[in-house]
Design an enzyme around this catalytic site. Structure first.
Site, short mmCIF file in Angstrom:
data_model
loop_
_atom_site.label_atom_id
_atom_site.label_comp_id
_atom_site.label_asym_id
_atom_site.label_seq_id
_atom_site.Cartn_x
_atom_site.Cartn_y
_atom_site.Cartn_z
N HIS A 22 1.01 -1.34 -0.03
CA HIS A 22 -0.02 0.06 -0.05
C HIS A 22 0.90 1.20 -0.07
O HIS A 22 0.65 2.06 -0.88
CB HIS A 22 -0.96 -0.06 1.24
CG HIS A 22 -1.75 1.15 1.13
ND1 HIS A 22 -3.16 1.24 1.09
CD2 HIS A 22 -1.52 2.53 1.91
CE1 HIS A 22 -3.58 2.53 1.20
NE2 HIS A 22 -2.60 3.27 1.59
N GLU A 23 1.99 1.22 0.75
CA GLU A 23 2.67 2.59 1.05
C GLU A 23 3.51 2.62 -0.16
O GLU A 23 3.70 3.85 -0.69
CB GLU A 23 3.44 2.68 2.07
CG GLU A 23 2.54 2.62 3.52
CD GLU A 23 1.52 3.56 3.67
OE1 GLU A 23 1.69 4.51 3.06
OE2 GLU A 23 0.47 3.48 4.39
N HIS B 149 1.66 4.43 -2.98
CA HIS B 149 1.72 5.90 -2.75
C HIS B 149 3.20 6.22 -3.29
O HIS B 149 3.19 7.45 -3.94
CB HIS B 149 1.59 6.14 -1.44
CG HIS B 149 0.38 6.52 -0.74
ND1 HIS B 149 -0.68 7.02 -1.36
CD2 HIS B 149 -0.10 5.78 0.61
CE1 HIS B 149 -1.89 7.03 -0.62
NE2 HIS B 149 -1.40 6.14 0.41
N HIS C 138 3.39 7.16 -6.97
CA HIS C 138 2.91 8.19 -7.56
C HIS C 138 3.83 9.27 -7.50
O HIS C 138 3.64 10.25 -8.50
CB HIS C 138 1.62 8.57 -6.37
CG HIS C 138 0.28 9.38 -7.11
ND1 HIS C 138 -0.73 9.34 -6.62
CD2 HIS C 138 0.19 9.98 -8.22
CE1 HIS C 138 -1.54 10.05 -7.10
NE2 HIS C 138 -0.98 10.45 -8.25
#
Length: 674
Positions: free
Chosen positions: A466-467, A470, A473
């Site tokens: 999940h991290e 990010h 991005h």
């Protein structure tokens, strides 16, 4: 002033954390704040007619030096909080709020930006976008106000900065100071790896024996495995008491009065700006747009989630009865019996999986997925960072630097709980341009001894992916201006890349390649792999319900007039909702840092679910090709979303990728609630 705070000289442009001390921050902050104020004053007072370059473009770089100082400081304050750093936070917060007020409420700046906006049609698309956002942000901050309303808005901003800083510090104090000693004769049910981690936590605090702390990597597995029901209750109550005045710090760390004042000030701010309440104000620029649309989504998931939770609870109660638990089924029972049900129905023991899920193996999986999707390669960097167990990598594609990635993965005293992604430096193309320096922070259980592997749970592995979603991005960002770089997007769009990336963890070809036994090197058995993936949805009723409770309470507290007693309103609302007694909120208000330690997720905790609607549909785009690493779909994802930052409204970016808006069915199917 220590020049290392603004001119970073470490490998690949990283700050030299070994050359920076707490005493360096105040003089650097003073100088760079003054420089930023002077730069903004020069823009506002410029006698030349307002233009894009001398106004909006100039504002993009006016506080660059201040941002560099603050990015180092707040990184350290979150990963290694000390009394000195907390005192600096309390000093900086109102001064930064005052600086923000000067900018956002300066009528000269507002007038110049409006003039630029009136002539923006001829500008390139990204230039038009930052003009549009600058005007929107100034308007929403109160730049059009005057007189008493203007003065009051500045007072609110300053006070809010103090309150939200104190809220976060109170939660951290309760998390840091609590320890529950667990005697040797009360360890029944606890796996060896957890007992060793509890002993390491005790040694870290200068204690003998073994202890439970409020770090999630210890408290959750303790609640899942401890056969001693009384101890589970003590640990659970301590975990849920953070910030309530009943935690380790008592009334000294109570966030209850802070919550009431924060809600009141937010409501007042919204009304000064002409909105009926804070939720309406906050959601206006988001994809959702209105509180009614958010509530509609949450309600549509609430019924299937609570129906599934009730079915599961009936099974868990039956297991508890087998153990002679004849009284009410309590919140501290759920995780324990859920694990037992998991083993019975899916033949999965989480401890059977852990040998295949070392941190290094899962980092290999994370990097491999990024390579196969986007052509990224990761090269370790030997750099002086804030702790010896923090690592850094140079990220390249076709030999070209794309970013620097830093990973801080292990729990330690003074580190904020949870997991997050931040950036020391954002990508932009101003002048020579710069690439992102992106940081992932987690709180995994550290290795039992130096040189030993660190083992992750299945949830931990999801957090890692999940991290890093990010992080992609930031890494793939390719925009002109820092204000629209990376994750600078609508709040209910920001979780799309992170939640989408989690899907690749659950793919057999990824696990077969990387989930290998830490001793033998053998790949995870196919049968175990499939059972683990299937079991991932086993407790979806519980996890979805506890999340929805927090999201719905967040929305309710910010709609209408602020409650005089927020905790009473929270209890009343949950009763109206019919929330199960055995499933409390994932984040009760006194420690709901997403909502009360800043404004980012206030009225916005729903955004994880809003983004999940899109991430389920986005992964379906890969599945529809028959190849989860389809090069064309990955290229389109990068071109339309990951590289674009906030350069266009979120709904436009999504439609450019998927050609339509998403539906809710893939989400329900993905959570096993269909």
């Amino acid at each position: 002033m220590n020049s290392e705070l603004t001119r970073w000289t470490g490998p690949e442009g990283l700050p030299r954390f070994d050359l920076i001390g707490d005493a360096d921050f105040a003089p650097a902050f003073d100088r760079e704040l003054a420089a930023a104020e002077a730069a903004m004053e020069a823009i506002a007072a410029n006698p030349e007619p307002a233009s894009f370059q001398n106004t909006v473009a100039a504002m993009e770089t006016a506080d660059e030096g201040l941002n560099r100082v603050l990015s180092v400081f707040y990184t350290l304050a979150s990963v290694d909080s000390t009394a000195a750093r907390q005192a600096l936070q309390r000093d900086f917060a109102p001064r930064l709020a005052e600086y923000g007020s000067k900018i956002s409420m300066d009528p000269r700046l507002f007038a110049r930006v409006r003039l630029v906006a009136d002539q923006a049609e001829a500008l390139p698309a990204e230039d038009r976008r930052i003009v549009e956002l600058a005007l929107r942000d100034l308007t929403r901050a109160g730049a059009g106000l005057s007189g008493a309303a203007r003065d009051r808005m500045a007072e609110i901003r300053s006070r809010m900065a103090v309150l939200t800083t104190q809220f976060a510090q109170n939660v951290l104090a309760d998390e840091r100071d609590y320890v529950l000693p667990v005697p040797q004769d009360r360890l029944a049910g606890l796996p060896d790896w957890l007992v060793r981690a509890m002993r390491a936590a005790a040694r870290e605090r200068g204690l003998d024996g073994q202890v439970v702390t409020l770090n999630r990597s210890l408290i959750v597995p303790f609640l899942e495995h401890a056969e001693d029901r009384a101890l589970r209750e003590v640990a659970f109550r301590a975990w849920t008491a953070r910030g309530s005045g009943q935690g380790a710090g008592g009334e000294a760390t109570s966030n209850l009065p802070l919550i009431a004042e924060i809600l009141s000030l937010r409501h007042e701010r919204a009304q000064i700006l002409g909105y009926p309440d804070f939720a309406t104000y906050k959601l206006e620029p988001e994809m959702a747009g209105t509180p009614a649309r958010v509530r509609d989504l949450l309600d549509r998931v609430w019924k299937p989630a609570t129906r599934r939770a009730a079915e599961d609870q009936a099974k868990l109660v039956a297991l508890a009865r087998e153990d002679g638990v004849n009284g009410p089924f309590e919140a501290w029972d759920w995780r324990f019996y859920s694990q037992r049900l998991l083993r019975r129905e899916h033949d999965v023991d989480p401890d059977e999986v852990k040998p295949y899920l070392t941190l290094d193996a899962m980092l290999g999986a994370v990097f491999d997925v990024a390579g196969r999707l986007f052509g990224l390669k990761f090269h370790p960097i030997d750099a002086p960072l804030w702790s010896n167990d923090v690592r850094a990598w140079r990220v390249t594609r076709d030999g070209r630097l794309m970013a620097v990635f830093v990973g801080d993965y292990f729990a330690r005293p003074g580190k904020r709980s949870g997991a997050w992604c931040s950036s020391l430096q954002s990508q932009h193309r101003i002048g020579a341009g710069q690439r992102a320096i992106v940081v992932n922070v987690c709180n995994f259980t550290p290795p039992e001894e130096p040189g030993r592997p660190a083992f992750l749970s299945w949830d931990d592995a999801h957090t890692l992916f999940h991290e890093f979603g990010h992080a992609t991005h930031h890494i793939l960002s390719d925009v002109a201006w820092p204000s629209i770089s990376g994750t600078s997007v609508a709040q209910d769009f920001v979780e799309l890349p992170s939640q989408l990336y989690e899907h690749w963890l659950e793919q057999p070809q990824v696990l077969d390649a990387h989930a290998r036994h830490n001793v033998t090197g053998a790949p995870i058995p196919a049968d175990l792999r499939d059972r683990v993936i299937a079991a991932g949805k086993a407790d979806a009723g519980f996890s979805t319900t506890e999340y929805l409770e927090s999201a719905l309470v967040d929305l309710a507290l910010h709609r209408g007039d602020p409650p005089a007693d927020p905790m009473a309103r929270q209890a009343e609302f949950l009763a109206e909702l019919g929330a199960p007694d055995a499933i409390p909120m994932r984040h009760a208000s006194p420690h709901f840092a997403h909502v009360f330690a800043g404004d980012s997720y206030a009225s916005g905790y729903y955004s994880y679910l809003w983004s999940e609607v899109m991430d389920a549909d986005a992964f379906a785009a890969f599945e529809e090709t028959g190849d989860i690493f389809d090069a064309e779909t990955a290229r389109r994802l990068e071109d339309t979303i990951l590289s674009r930052g906030g350069s266009a409204p979120a709904d436009q970016l999504w439609i450019a990728f998927r050609q339509r808006m998403p539906g809710i069915d893939p989400l329900l199917k993905g959570r096993g609630l269909a």
